[in-house]
Design a protein around this motif. Structure first.
Motif, PDB file in Angstrom:
ATOM      1  N   UNK A   3       5.221  -1.926  -3.656  1.00 36.96           N
ATOM      2  CA  UNK A   3       4.458  -0.715  -3.361  1.00 36.96           C
ATOM      3  C   UNK A   3       3.372  -0.717  -1.599  1.00 36.96           C
ATOM      4  N   UNK A   4       3.446  -1.803  -1.400  1.00 41.20           N
ATOM      5  CA  UNK A   4       2.184  -2.298  -0.993  1.00 41.20           C
ATOM      6  C   UNK A   4       2.821  -2.303   0.962  1.00 41.20           C
ATOM      7  N   UNK A   5       4.583  -1.914   0.930  1.00 46.14           N
ATOM      8  CA  UNK A   5       5.287  -2.500   2.095  1.00 46.14           C
ATOM      9  C   UNK A   5       4.905  -2.136   4.164  1.00 46.14           C
ATOM     10  N   UNK A   6       3.822  -0.381   3.045  1.00 51.14           N
ATOM     11  CA  UNK A   6       3.427   0.655   4.460  1.00 51.14           C
ATOM     12  C   UNK A   6       2.021   0.548   4.602  1.00 51.14           C
ATOM     13  N   UNK A   7       1.022  -0.668   3.259  1.00 47.90           N
ATOM     14  CA  UNK A   7       0.060  -0.350   4.258  1.00 47.90           C
ATOM     15  C   UNK A   7      -0.817   0.396   3.811  1.00 47.90           C
ATOM     16  N   UNK A   8      -0.492   0.800   2.117  1.00 46.62           N
ATOM     17  CA  UNK A   8      -0.753   2.264   1.611  1.00 46.62           C
ATOM     18  C   UNK A   8      -2.706   2.040   1.805  1.00 46.62           C
ATOM     19  N   UNK A   9      -3.142   1.247   1.624  1.00 50.08           N
ATOM     20  CA  UNK A   9      -4.872   1.510   1.367  1.00 50.08           C
ATOM     21  C   UNK A   9      -5.648   1.331   2.515  1.00 50.08           C
ATOM     22  N   UNK A  10      -4.833   0.777   3.471  1.00 51.27           N
ATOM     23  CA  UNK A  10      -5.088   0.780   5.063  1.00 51.27           C
ATOM     24  C   UNK A  10      -4.789   2.316   5.491  1.00 51.27           C
ATOM     25  N   UNK A  11      -4.343   2.761   5.144  1.00 49.97           N
ATOM     26  CA  UNK A  11      -3.993   3.585   5.501  1.00 49.97           C
ATOM     27  C   UNK A  11      -4.538   4.890   5.009  1.00 49.97           C
ATOM     28  N   UNK A  12      -5.123   4.948   3.857  1.00 48.58           N
ATOM     29  CA  UNK A  12      -5.753   5.467   3.118  1.00 48.58           C
ATOM     30  C   UNK A  12      -7.151   5.561   3.453  1.00 48.58           C
ATOM     31  N   UNK A 206      -3.245   8.982  -4.562  1.00 45.93           N
ATOM     32  CA  UNK A 206      -4.454   8.768  -4.483  1.00 45.93           C
ATOM     33  C   UNK A 206      -4.024   6.945  -3.989  1.00 45.93           C
ATOM     34  N   UNK A 207      -3.794   6.236  -4.878  1.00 36.43           N
ATOM     35  CA  UNK A 207      -4.149   5.046  -4.979  1.00 36.43           C
ATOM     36  C   UNK A 207      -2.654   3.951  -4.274  1.00 36.43           C
ATOM     37  N   UNK A 208      -2.165   4.205  -3.493  1.00 40.83           N
ATOM     38  CA  UNK A 208      -0.759   4.030  -2.116  1.00 40.83           C
ATOM     39  C   UNK A 208       0.005   4.493  -3.033  1.00 40.83           C
ATOM     40  N   UNK A 209       0.891   4.080  -2.348  1.00 36.18           N
ATOM     41  CA  UNK A 209       2.787   4.408  -2.660  1.00 36.18           C
ATOM     42  C   UNK A 209       3.490   3.846  -3.687  1.00 36.18           C
TER      43      UNK A 209
END
Length: 366
Positions: A3-12, A206-209
């Protein structure tokens, strides 16, 4: 894929999140590939067949209409027919229209074929009222009913049924060739429409991918999309709401494009899936080629280094936000900007149009 392969938190954290006030509950819609109709003409013929059979077999009298009280663009008020009693027959046994539309024959018919707009009323050769709208209001992809032997498609004994290929009668058949009439009753299981993602593909919430399948199973509403004023020079994400999920009823084989980019990213979608390219244009995946670019959620371009054509056996999925403007129907999947299911249905005419522009009003761009 994680779920974090694209760094969702960073993008958000790197973009502005704008609230959307619209409230909506997800609506689970369906389509099937086994019962695939590959042109609008075929879909519209199925819809008209269902209207005709519903009125003849279950209404039985052209004068058995009820007045909706809604004004008809052709004068007077719109008349509709109730094919089944929702109280006595809530599952719609033997009905040609689904319970989602309250077994209202004309209402379900016009919804399946047209976008919203003035509704005209005429009478067919049997005297039944029917509705239509201007031809330019037709959906890019008409919906059409699909049938089986039980109302619950998850039941083990559920068997898919098909109309005669020539729509020669009002019977349902066990085979698509119309050689084995079904001896049991039937139900509408849903209205078929397009879908795009393989189940493991990650969509931004909202909380990532979250994988599209997990999001569907949880009926996640907290979808992230572009804000309506986004441009390629200034992408902004907003908290949106999920309006609908799309899935197939049964497993089938699909043509899949596996698009790999220079950064190592990968997008697996069906050939018609809408994707934003490096020019800000909404295109179908099948038109992309090596050297083109996908657009990442931070606005950077990621050149395509390979495109593999493969197949996926199973179900594919898609979703749509509650908002209807073009830009906020751009989602983030696998870190890339892609179109919602609306670009395959209501907004199919905007395929190959520039959706995200740079320094120029959108209305002057073809």
């Amino acid at each position: 894929m994680t779920r974090t392969i694209w760094g969702g938190i960073v993008i958000l954290a790197a973009v502005v999140l704008l609230p959307v006030r619209a409230e909506a509950q997800p609506v689970l819609t369906t389509r099937c590939t086994i019962d695939n109709l590959d042109t609008n003409a075929k879909a519209e013929a199925r819809v008209e067949w269902a209207r005709k059979c519903g009125t003849i077999q279950n209404v039985g009298d052209p004068n058995a209409w009820y007045d909706t009280g809604l004004s008809a663009a052709s004068g007077g008020t719109l008349k509709d027919y109730l094919e089944s009693d929702p109280v006595r027959n809530p599952k719609g046994e033997g009905a040609f229209t689904g319970p989602d539309y309250g077994f209202k024959v004309n209402n379900s018919t016009v919804f399946a074929v047209y976008l919203s707009g003035p509704t005209y009323q005429q009478q067919d050769s049997r005297g039944y009222y029917y509705w239509l709208r201007d031809a330019w209001r037709k959906k890019g992809r008409a919906l059409y009913p699909t049938f089986s032997t039980t109302s619950d498609i998850t039941e083990q004994n559920n068997i898919q049924l098909f109309p005669h290929p020539n729509l020669a009668d009002c019977r349902l058949y066990l085979d698509k060739n119309g050689t084995q009439p079904s001896a049991t009753t039937f139900h509408v299981n849903g209205y078929c429409e397009s879908a795009c993602y393989t189940p493991e593909q990650q969509v931004l919430f909202s909380d990532g991918y979250v994988s599209i399948l997990d999001a569907l199973n949880a009926l996640r509403e907290d979808l992230i999309t572009l804000s309506p004023d986004s441009t390629l020079d200034n992408l902004k994400l907003q908290q949106n709401r999920t309006y609908s999920y799309t899935r197939e009823i049964r497993d089938a084989e699909h043509k899949i494009f596996v698009i790999t980019t220079q950064s190592g990213g990968q997008l697996r979608v069906t050939h018609e899936h809408p994707v934003i390219d490096g020019e800000g244009r909404m295109v179908q995946a099948q038109t992309l080629k090596v050297g083109d670019s996908l657009v990442k959620a931070d606005g950077s371009l990621d050149p395509i280094v390979s495109i593999e054509k493969t197949t996926h056996y199973g179900k594919v999925y898609n979703l749509a936000p509650v908002t209807t403007d073009l830009v906020s129907n751009v989602l983030v999947a696998q870190g890339f900007l892609v179109g919602s299911v609306r670009f395959q249905n209501d907004e199919v005419g905007y395929i190959n149009r520039i959706i995200l522009y740079r320094g120029m009003p959108a209305e002057v761009i073809p």
